[in-house]
Design a protein around this motif. Structure first.
Motif, PDB file in Angstrom:
ATOM      1  N   GLY A 136     -41.633 -41.563  15.003  1.00  0.00           N
ATOM      2  CA  GLY A 136     -40.569 -41.343  15.981  1.00  0.00           C
ATOM      3  C   GLY A 136     -40.876 -42.056  17.278  1.00  0.00           C
ATOM      4  N   SER A 137     -40.290 -41.556  18.361  1.00  0.00           N
ATOM      5  CA  SER A 137     -40.552 -42.119  19.678  1.00  0.00           C
ATOM      6  C   SER A 137     -40.531 -41.022  20.724  1.00  0.00           C
ATOM      7  CB  SER A 137     -39.536 -43.212  20.031  1.00  0.00           C
ATOM      8  OG  SER A 137     -38.266 -42.648  20.329  1.00  0.00           O
ATOM      9  N   PHE A 138     -41.115 -41.318  21.894  1.00  0.00           N
ATOM     10  CA  PHE A 138     -41.127 -40.345  22.982  1.00  0.00           C
ATOM     11  C   PHE A 138     -40.887 -41.057  24.308  1.00  0.00           C
ATOM     12  CE2 PHE A 138     -45.526 -41.790  22.694  1.00  0.00           C
ATOM     13  CZ  PHE A 138     -45.896 -41.964  24.034  1.00  0.00           C
TER      14      PHE A 138
ATOM     15  N   VAL B 191     -39.253 -35.881  22.770  1.00  0.00           N
ATOM     16  CA  VAL B 191     -39.890 -36.414  21.567  1.00  0.00           C
ATOM     17  C   VAL B 191     -38.889 -36.327  20.412  1.00  0.00           C
ATOM     18  CG1 VAL B 191     -41.826 -36.275  19.972  1.00  0.00           C
ATOM     19  CG2 VAL B 191     -42.142 -35.611  22.376  1.00  0.00           C
ATOM     20  N   CYS B 192     -38.619 -37.462  19.782  1.00  0.00           N
ATOM     21  CA  CYS B 192     -37.696 -37.534  18.652  1.00  0.00           C
ATOM     22  C   CYS B 192     -38.455 -38.007  17.421  1.00  0.00           C
ATOM     23  CB  CYS B 192     -36.569 -38.519  18.932  1.00  0.00           C
ATOM     24  SG  CYS B 192     -35.585 -38.182  20.395  1.00  0.00           S
ATOM     25  N   SER B 193     -38.247 -37.333  16.298  1.00  0.00           N
ATOM     26  CA  SER B 193     -38.920 -37.733  15.069  1.00  0.00           C
ATOM     27  C   SER B 193     -37.931 -37.814  13.913  1.00  0.00           C
ATOM     28  CB  SER B 193     -40.032 -36.736  14.720  1.00  0.00           C
ATOM     29  OG  SER B 193     -40.624 -37.064  13.479  1.00  0.00           O
ATOM     30  N   ASN B 194     -38.174 -38.775  13.008  1.00  0.00           N
ATOM     31  CA  ASN B 194     -37.343 -38.883  11.806  1.00  0.00           C
ATOM     32  C   ASN B 194     -38.064 -38.347  10.574  1.00  0.00           C
ATOM     33  OD1 ASN B 194     -39.081 -41.167  11.985  1.00  0.00           O
ATOM     34  ND2 ASN B 194     -37.767 -42.336  10.595  1.00  0.00           N
ATOM     35  N   THR B 195     -39.016 -37.404  10.815  1.00  0.00           N
ATOM     36  CA  THR B 195     -39.566 -36.565   9.759  1.00  0.00           C
ATOM     37  C   THR B 195     -39.512 -35.124  10.262  1.00  0.00           C
ATOM     38  OG1 THR B 195     -41.861 -36.700  10.530  1.00  0.00           O
ATOM     39  CG2 THR B 195     -41.109 -38.399   8.982  1.00  0.00           C
TER      40      THR B 195
END
Length: 341
Positions: free
Chosen positions: A21-23, A321-325
């Motif tokens: 992801g990204s932060f 914080v964004c995550s694709n899991t």
């Protein structure tokens, strides 16, 4: 620890967590940002700072802002009853359910995804075609004719259906689609240029696919685990920086008046007395022993989606914080929080 060392440390933490992801974090002039993992596993395409991620229930913030904007124009009030706001039939719902109840999860309304009885959101779509869920009204068959789940104005009980109803109210008053209203009245005004409500089969560039780990250690995408398009209860796509811009616009009174913003950010319902966690129109918040707000808290979870964010009103620090899991966002958020606060 200087900024360079913080960057190295956060790179190490992301690797240790196997974070995907990204932060983006900002406190005054200090900015921390980064990304890790892949937005497309099969093609090994990296997540980047400008990658868009689904944020699940983190999107409820936008629905609440939209309702407050309509209250400001006088078209509804927080005490308006549901039955007076929607030209729809809910045969088993208490007539005293109001906008306030829906916003604060105290309506007792039947929740189409009751997390106390269902622990797998993906299971909702085993017998229902998720590809047909593309607007708020498409959710209605999941709960419209169900009995009340609790009494009106009972204690806080998280409720997704209530936010679907709020989105339907937005559509009826604004005479446009819910997603159009949010994009024009919130995203554009906050400078959230990369954010939107996208359909899973029509994702724009730089958008992360969500991934679910299978028992054997392989990964699959979440395209059959979620509605084809997110709605008022969750499913918008944002970049991490865009969410910081949203909080900045909100607290600078660019989205709501100063008076309405203060009402929006006020604690209203006790969620956990032991942890001093409350809920307001803006979502969750943590209070200190003097009942002062320490931070506002956003979270979102869907299969293949994990979103965490905090905003500190005193220092105006924000961490997203964004995550694709489904894992890792909370642990990374806490690491960044410790650095900034």
């Amino acid at each position: 620890m200087n900024k360079q060392n913080k960057g190295y440390h956060l790179e190490k933490v992301q690797k240790e967590l196997q974070f995907s992801g990204s932060f983006y974090a900002r406190k005054g002039n200090e900015i921390l940002q980064g990304s890790n993992g892949f937005r497309n596993y099969a093609e090994k395409i990296n997540n980047q700072l400008n990658t868009r991620f689904s944020i699940a229930s983190g999107s409820k913030l936008f629905t609440s802002i939209a309702i407050c904007k309509l209250v400001e124009t006088g078209e509804i009030s927080f005490t308006s009853r549901l039955k007076d706001c929607l030209d729809m039939d809910f045969p088993h719902v208490n007539d005293q359910v109001t906008i306030h109840h829906l916003l604060t999860h105290t309506s007792g309304f039947p929740d189409y995804f009751d997390e106390d009885t269902i622990d797998d959101y993906e299971a909702l779509w085993h017998s229902r075609p998720m590809y047909r869920i593309r607007s708020p009204k498409d959710f209605l068959p999941l709960f419209q004719h169900e009995p009340m789940q609790a009494t009106v104005n009972s204690s806080f009980q998280y409720n997704n259906s209530g936010y679907i109803l709020l989105g339907l109210i937005v559509e009826q008053i604004a005479t446009c689609s819910f997603s159009t209203y949010i994009e024009e009245q919130i995203f554009h005004k906050a400078g959230m240029k990369k954010s939107g409500y996208f359909e899973l089969d029509r994702l724009p560039e730089n958008t992360a696919l969500g991934y679910i780990e299978e028992p054997v250690g392989t990964w699959k995408t979440n395209i059959y685990s979620l509605p084809a398009k997110g709605g008022p209860d969750g499913g918008a796509y944002v970049t991490a920086e865009d969410m910081v811009l949203c909080w900045q616009a909100l607290t600078d009174y660019q989205l709501l008046s100063k008076e309405m913003t203060q009402l929006f950010l006020k604690p209203r319902e006790v969620v956990s007395a032991e942890q001093n966690i409350y809920y307001g129109y803006c979502g969750y918040m943590e209070l200190d022993d003097q009942n002062e707000i320490v931070k506002y808290i956003q979270m979102g979870y869907d299969p293949g989606v994990n979103f965490r964010a905090v905003h500190y009103p005193t220092t105006k620090a924000s961490v997203v914080v964004c995550s694709n899991t489904s894992e890792g966002a909370y642990e990374l958020l806490k690491e960044i929080e410790n650095m900034l606060t």
